[in-house]
Design a protein around this motif. Structure first.
Motif, PDB file in Angstrom:
ATOM      1  N   LEU A  78       0.857  -1.180   0.000  1.00 19.62           N
ATOM      2  CA  LEU A  78       0.000   0.000   0.000  1.00 19.62           C
ATOM      3  C   LEU A  78       0.891   1.227   0.000  1.00 19.62           C
ATOM      4  O   LEU A  78       1.788   1.349   0.840  1.00 19.62           O
ATOM      5  CB  LEU A  78      -0.913   0.006   1.229  1.00 19.62           C
ATOM      6  N   GLY A  79       0.670   2.111  -0.950  1.00 15.60           N
ATOM      7  CA  GLY A  79       1.493   3.300  -1.065  1.00 15.60           C
ATOM      8  C   GLY A  79       0.834   4.515  -0.447  1.00 15.60           C
ATOM      9  O   GLY A  79       0.268   4.474   0.639  1.00 15.60           O
ATOM     10  N   ARG A  80       0.853   5.607  -1.191  1.00 14.96           N
ATOM     11  CA  ARG A  80       0.290   6.868  -0.693  1.00 14.96           C
ATOM     12  C   ARG A  80      -1.223   6.887  -0.901  1.00 14.96           C
ATOM     13  O   ARG A  80      -1.759   6.150  -1.710  1.00 14.96           O
ATOM     14  CB  ARG A  80       0.944   8.039  -1.416  1.00 14.96           C
ATOM     15  N   ALA A  81      -1.872   7.782  -0.158  1.00 12.76           N
ATOM     16  CA  ALA A  81      -3.325   7.930  -0.283  1.00 12.76           C
ATOM     17  C   ALA A  81      -3.676   9.409  -0.184  1.00 12.76           C
ATOM     18  O   ALA A  81      -2.988  10.173   0.502  1.00 12.76           O
ATOM     19  CB  ALA A  81      -4.036   7.142   0.814  1.00 12.76           C
ATOM     20  N   LYS A  82      -4.733   9.808  -0.870  1.00 14.88           N
ATOM     21  CA  LYS A  82      -5.192  11.198  -0.818  1.00 14.88           C
ATOM     22  C   LYS A  82      -6.716  11.222  -0.881  1.00 14.88           C
ATOM     23  O   LYS A  82      -7.336  10.427  -1.598  1.00 14.88           O
ATOM     24  CB  LYS A  82      -4.594  12.026  -1.965  1.00 14.88           C
ATOM     25  N   ILE A  83      -7.310  12.147  -0.118  1.00 13.40           N
ATOM     26  CA  ILE A  83      -8.755  12.373  -0.128  1.00 13.40           C
ATOM     27  C   ILE A  83      -9.009  13.697  -0.820  1.00 13.40           C
ATOM     28  O   ILE A  83      -8.331  14.699  -0.542  1.00 13.40           O
ATOM     29  CB  ILE A  83      -9.326  12.376   1.296  1.00 13.40           C
ATOM     30  N   ARG A 124      -3.256   2.650   7.522  1.00 11.19           N
ATOM     31  CA  ARG A 124      -2.734   1.327   7.203  1.00 11.19           C
ATOM     32  C   ARG A 124      -2.529   0.607   8.522  1.00 11.19           C
ATOM     33  O   ARG A 124      -1.786   1.066   9.381  1.00 11.19           O
ATOM     34  CB  ARG A 124      -1.410   1.414   6.440  1.00 11.19           C
ATOM     35  N   VAL A 125      -3.176  -0.540   8.668  1.00 14.45           N
ATOM     36  CA  VAL A 125      -3.126  -1.322   9.896  1.00 14.45           C
ATOM     37  C   VAL A 125      -2.364  -2.601   9.622  1.00 14.45           C
ATOM     38  O   VAL A 125      -2.734  -3.360   8.714  1.00 14.45           O
ATOM     39  CB  VAL A 125      -4.548  -1.635  10.419  1.00 14.45           C
ATOM     40  N   GLU A 126      -1.309  -2.830  10.375  1.00 20.24           N
ATOM     41  CA  GLU A 126      -0.539  -4.063  10.222  1.00 20.24           C
ATOM     42  C   GLU A 126      -1.107  -5.119  11.161  1.00 20.24           C
ATOM     43  O   GLU A 126      -1.022  -5.002  12.380  1.00 20.24           O
ATOM     44  CB  GLU A 126       0.942  -3.811  10.527  1.00 20.24           C
ATOM     45  N   ASP A 127      -1.697  -6.124  10.584  1.00 26.43           N
ATOM     46  CA  ASP A 127      -2.280  -7.238  11.329  1.00 26.43           C
ATOM     47  C   ASP A 127      -1.357  -8.434  11.130  1.00 26.43           C
ATOM     48  O   ASP A 127      -1.587  -9.285  10.278  1.00 26.43           O
ATOM     49  CB  ASP A 127      -3.683  -7.515  10.811  1.00 26.43           C
ATOM     50  N   PRO A 185      -1.404   6.561   9.850  1.00 26.61           N
ATOM     51  CA  PRO A 185      -2.318   7.400   9.063  1.00 26.61           C
ATOM     52  C   PRO A 185      -1.749   7.651   7.674  1.00 26.61           C
ATOM     53  O   PRO A 185      -0.567   7.986   7.527  1.00 26.61           O
ATOM     54  CB  PRO A 185      -2.384   8.705   9.870  1.00 26.61           C
ATOM     55  N   LEU A 186      -2.574   7.506   6.648  1.00 26.33           N
ATOM     56  CA  LEU A 186      -2.160   7.751   5.273  1.00 26.33           C
ATOM     57  C   LEU A 186      -2.780   9.005   4.680  1.00 26.33           C
ATOM     58  O   LEU A 186      -2.193   9.637   3.811  1.00 26.33           O
ATOM     59  CB  LEU A 186      -2.519   6.552   4.386  1.00 26.33           C
ATOM     60  N   ALA A 187      -3.976   9.346   5.135  1.00 19.90           N
ATOM     61  CA  ALA A 187      -4.670  10.533   4.625  1.00 19.90           C
ATOM     62  C   ALA A 187      -5.790  10.876   5.590  1.00 19.90           C
ATOM     63  O   ALA A 187      -6.305  10.008   6.297  1.00 19.90           O
ATOM     64  CB  ALA A 187      -5.224  10.285   3.225  1.00 19.90           C
ATOM     65  N   GLY A 188      -6.166  12.145   5.605  1.00 21.72           N
ATOM     66  CA  GLY A 188      -7.263  12.589   6.452  1.00 21.72           C
ATOM     67  C   GLY A 188      -8.055  13.683   5.784  1.00 21.72           C
ATOM     68  O   GLY A 188      -7.581  14.324   4.844  1.00 21.72           O
ATOM     69  N   SER A 189      -9.281  13.888   6.257  1.00 20.86           N
ATOM     70  CA  SER A 189     -10.153  14.877   5.647  1.00 20.86           C
ATOM     71  C   SER A 189     -10.952  15.597   6.721  1.00 20.86           C
ATOM     72  O   SER A 189     -11.692  14.960   7.487  1.00 20.86           O
ATOM     73  CB  SER A 189     -11.103  14.206   4.648  1.00 20.86           C
ATOM     74  N   LEU A 190     -10.803  16.908   6.749  1.00 17.23           N
ATOM     75  CA  LEU A 190     -11.631  17.719   7.634  1.00 17.23           C
ATOM     76  C   LEU A 190     -13.081  17.689   7.167  1.00 17.23           C
ATOM     77  O   LEU A 190     -14.006  17.638   7.976  1.00 17.23           O
ATOM     78  CB  LEU A 190     -11.098  19.154   7.641  1.00 17.23           C
ATOM     79  N   ALA A 191     -13.276  17.692   5.846  1.00 15.27           N
ATOM     80  CA  ALA A 191     -14.636  17.724   5.287  1.00 15.27           C
ATOM     81  C   ALA A 191     -15.419  16.466   5.641  1.00 15.27           C
ATOM     82  O   ALA A 191     -16.610  16.540   5.961  1.00 15.27           O
ATOM     83  CB  ALA A 191     -14.568  17.892   3.769  1.00 15.27           C
ATOM     84  N   SER A 192     -14.791  15.289   5.573  1.00 13.18           N
ATOM     85  CA  SER A 192     -15.501  14.051   5.868  1.00 13.18           C
ATOM     86  C   SER A 192     -15.281  13.565   7.294  1.00 13.18           C
ATOM     87  O   SER A 192     -15.819  12.529   7.677  1.00 13.18           O
ATOM     88  CB  SER A 192     -15.062  12.950   4.894  1.00 13.18           C
TER      89      SER A 192
END
Length: 836
Positions: A31-36, A521-524, A508-515
């Motif tokens: 899993l790489g980068r993420a954006k909202i 990413r959780v390592e299980d 944490p990979l990305a966050g949103s104030l709007a949502s």
């Protein structure tokens, strides 16, 4: 050296599991980068295909974890699964950059067998537009594209036919070599390349173009010729500041090369008219130090007079209309270096606060010269006083704005009219021009950590993006971790969104104030999950990868504590900790041991989340699967660097660590091998000359002769791009690199010779295996030298060379072959488990 303690970490190993095999490793996903998007509806994220499923292993100098990316999307307002973004060709690798200002377009980069393109996905019409020029790319933010409107961006482009070395050095070199070999054999085309030094303070401009692209139509316009870095749009969007780069002039042999970034001139473009102004042509500027004032009437950058060095620099405020420049002196202060956080030797980001300039610096002791300073520093330096944010006035006076805050960060969060925002260990603060401040976050008992998310062109720790309307922080309090999203808009001070991390160690990979949500990413165990968590504590799994590893038993990590002597003998013995991985099913008794060496290595062992999320071809878990104990022993820079050389104390530290493992009964002292790759390769060879502890030595993709390495080529980069001769910076610095010497070979040739394994070959008695590649940045000729030296000294040495590979092997066929050869070597030397 006495072993003090042996501590077992809790293990997630399954009693019925199997050890990690090479087949398991080559099927690892990522899993790489993420954006909202700005509206808070769409999550876009990079998902990396199983490594052995790839058909192109040519990316950069080393593709592991860097290639195979696809872009997926997930509707945060629906309850449907994720899907591939429509219209993007998914055979090549695709990488997220960022959204247009209102979020209609998502910019991304695509790589395909060396070819690189900049493209945009239209979220409204669900179509892709590819820009018809190859973008310049870097790792440290210098080439970030800039959106100048909702459907237009400006970016630095390479000359037609050239490809960025970050992604394409191997296929680009192969294309050049093949063409020129055939031209030469045909006999009718000249294939000579000429390189030369340049006199004076800089030669011609570096080739390239500044391109204005419309991502709605795909049309492009050339704004200016030349290669430009640090593109910065003014707050009103009417002006663009950038640094035009030039080829360097002749260097001064008495000046440290570590102080010599590419010569750059500050240029300001009018977006509407296209007019350009070269500001302060008598100055050079450091890339990635430009900042605009919130009103767009001024900008600031760190510069110094032509022909001098960056350490003589100051921050200069420029009026973009007239070009007038005002120098701000940081009297009595030493600017903190970004290198202290692990990045470049350049000043930290600055902001304009009213008529003042705010810098991150530390006070010079009163009994020392108070002239402004900017010196090289080590990564995480020891013994330096803490730095603070100081306001510099035009008259040279200074004010400490954060002296009563604990553990203030070097990274500013936001800047606005007459105020700027920083964070300390206990929260986020807005500081005003009059010196007052306001806390923007609730009180928590845990410490704050800022989360600046990078992109494909800029690593997260170094990125200096334009300030946004919010910022995210991790707050760790014992077993509980919360993510705090702070609203930075005027009139919203104190408004936050707080989301609990699903487990405390989720990333944490990305966050949103709007949502009001955060994606983690959780390592299980070895499985990685993409999880959406909202402020209302609802949790939803979006994706899960590496489920084929669910039955893998990775073995058990243990922490070993022991005492070591200071090599300079100027202090009492120190207690340090290292990590050892025991193979699956270990039930006692001495094991054969593999020690991986690397300068300044620190302990990192976690059984709760084994780090097998990357297909590392020399993974610790592959050693454990073969029945070895594996240790990457701690080698703090302050203990390995001595007056004799930058790693002259490393052999004693390794001896102490191995001795402790032997005393604990974990390791058979007659079956210990030393392995090192990259900077670890030369460290292994150096250690072999001074220690008889190791029965076999494996050195991989490294160098062996400091003298010739200082002056010689940078491997494939030199051959493909006709530049990058010499590795001066690595050695010229007094601090900041693992091989810092602080003197050139002109000044002290002996220290280069006596620290070079090539010249120590007669002292090496253990059998040696050398592994190298022809397309590495460390030239293969370095190990040609080492093989010749060991051969001439009558030593037992074998040398494996892989062709077409970069910095370590990446082709699955070559990875399998490498392990077969390593297994055979360790069996022949009597180190392998059970004598196999």
């Amino acid at each position: 050296m006495t072993a003090l303690a042996l501590v077992a970490c809790s293990s997630v190993s399954s009693a019925n599991g199997h050890a990690l095999s090479l087949d398991d490793l080559l099927q690892i996903e990522g899993l790489g980068r993420a954006k909202i998007d700005p509206t808070g509806r769409w999550l876009f994220y990079e998902k990396i295909r199983p490594y052995s499923d790839l058909t192109d292993f040519s990316f950069g100098n080393y593709p592991m974890g860097q290639s195979g990316h696809q872009i997926w999307r997930y509707d945060l307002k629906a309850n449907e699964g994720p899907s591939l973004v429509p219209g993007i060709e998914n055979g090549p690798s695709s990488y997220l950059l960022g959204f247009s200002p209102r979020g209609r377009y998502l910019a991304f980069v695509q790589y395909d067998a060396g070819e690189v393109s900049l493209a945009a996905f239209d979220l409204q019409q669900e179509r892709i537009v590819v820009v018809d020029r190859t973008p310049a790319l870097g790792r440290f933010g210098e080439f970030d594209p800039v959106w100048i409107s909702e459907d237009e961006l400006i970016f630095a482009a390479l000359p037609v036919g050239e490809l960025p070395f970050r992604t394409s050095v191997r296929p680009y070199a192969a294309k050049i070599f093949e063409r020129e070999w055939r031209d030469s054999w045909r006999g009718d085309v000249v294939t000579a390349h000429e390189v030369r030094t340049r006199a004076g303070n800089g030669g011609e401009r570096v080739a390239g173009s500044l391109i204005r692209a419309n991502v709605r139509t795909g049309s492009t316009t050339i704004v200016a010729e030349g290669l430009y870095t640090d593109l910065r749009l003014s707050p009103h969007g009417d002006l663009l500041a950038a640094l035009e780069t030039f080829n360097p002039g002749a260097s001064d042999p008495h000046e440290s090369a570590a102080w010599l970034p590419p010569p750059s001139r500050l240029v300001i473009f009018n977006i509407g008219s296209g007019a350009r102004l070269t500001a302060s042509p008598e100055l050079e500027f450091f890339p990635y130090t430009i900042a605009w004032s919130p009103d767009g009437q001024r900008l600031v950058a760190y510069g110094w007079p032509l022909g001098q060095a960056p350490r003589n620099g100051r921050f200069h405020i420029v009026e973009p209309v007239s070009g007038a420049t005002i120098q701000y002196d940081h009297n009595g202060l030493e600017l903190a270096s970004e290198r202290e956080r692990g990045w470049h030797q350049r000043p930290e980001r600055t902001v304009l606060l009213g008529d003042d300039l705010v810098v991150f610096a530390r006070r010079i002791p009163e009994n020392e010269d108070q002239a402004p300073r900017f010196d090289h520093q080590d990564v995480q330096p020891q013994g330096l006083p803490s730095a603070d944010w100081y306001a510099l006035s035009r008259d040279g006076s200074t004010r400490n704005l954060t002296g009563d805050l604990a553990e203030v960060s070097a990274v500013p969060v936001h800047a606005g009219h007459e105020q700027f925002t920083i964070w300390a260990s206990d929260g986020v603060y807005r500081i005003y021009a009059n010196g007052s401040r306001r806390r923007l976050t609730p009180e928590f008992s845990g410490g704050f950590a800022f989360l600046p998310f990078g992109n494909f062109a800029s690593r997260a720790g170094v990125i200096r993006p334009e300030f946004g309307s919010d910022a995210m922080f991790r707050v760790a309090d014992g077993e509980q971790t919360k993510i705090v999203i702070v609203d930075l808009r005027n009139g919203h001070e104190g408004e936050t969104v707080i989301v609990s991390a699903p487990p405390s160690n989720a990333e944490p990979l990305a966050g949103s104030l709007a949502s009001k949500s955060v994606v983690f990413r959780v390592e299980d165990g070895p499985i990685s999950r993409l999880v959406l968590t909202r402020a209302d504590d609802s949790v939803r799994e979006i994706d899960a990868i590496n489920q084929h590893l669910s039955r893998v038993d990775p073995g058990e990590w243990r922490i070993i504590s022991y005492e070591v002597e200071d090599p300079e003998q100027n202090s009492t013995p120190q207690t340090i900790e290292s990590c050892v991985l025991l193979p699956p099913g270990y039930d006692g008794g001495p094991l054969p041991l593999i020690v991986e060496v690397y300068p300044n290595a620190r302990p990192a062992c976690r059984n709760d989340s084994p780090s097998i999320s990357s297909p590392d071809p020399t993974s610790a878990y592959l050693w454990a699967e073969r029945g070895y104990a594996y240790a990457r022993l701690t080698t703090p820079r302050e203990l390995i660097r001595t007056a004799e050389g930058p790693i002259a104390g490393i052999d004693e530290l390794l001896d102490a660590g191995v001795g402790s493992l032997v005393e604990e009964g974990l390791v058979d002292p007659n079956r210990v091998a030393l392995f090192g790759a990259s900077q670890g390769g030369i460290s292994a060879l150096y250690t072999a000359a001074y220690s008889d502890r190791f029965k076999a030595i494996i050195a991989m993709n490294s160098w062996a002769d400091l003298f010739s390495h200082y002056f010689g080529s940078s491997g494939i980069y030199t051959h493909a791009y006709d530049e990058y001769f010499g590795d001066f910076t690595r050695y010229d610095s007094e601090r900041g690199t693992d091989f810092a010497i602080g003197r050139t070979p002109f000044e002290d040739p002996d220290i280069y010779i006596r620290n070079s394994p090539v010249f120590l070959a007669p002292q090496i008695d253990a059998p040696v295996m050398l592994i190298h590649s022809d397309m590495d940045a460390f030239p293969m000729s370095q190990f040609d030298e080492m093989y010749g030296a060991l051969d001439r000294a009558g030593k037992d040495v074998r040398y494996v060379r892989y062709f077409g590979e970069g910095h370590r092997t990446s082709s699955p066929a070559n990875i399998r072959d490498m392990w077969q050869r390593i297994d055979a070597f360790l069996a022949e030397t009597g180190v392998a488990p059970n004598g196999d």
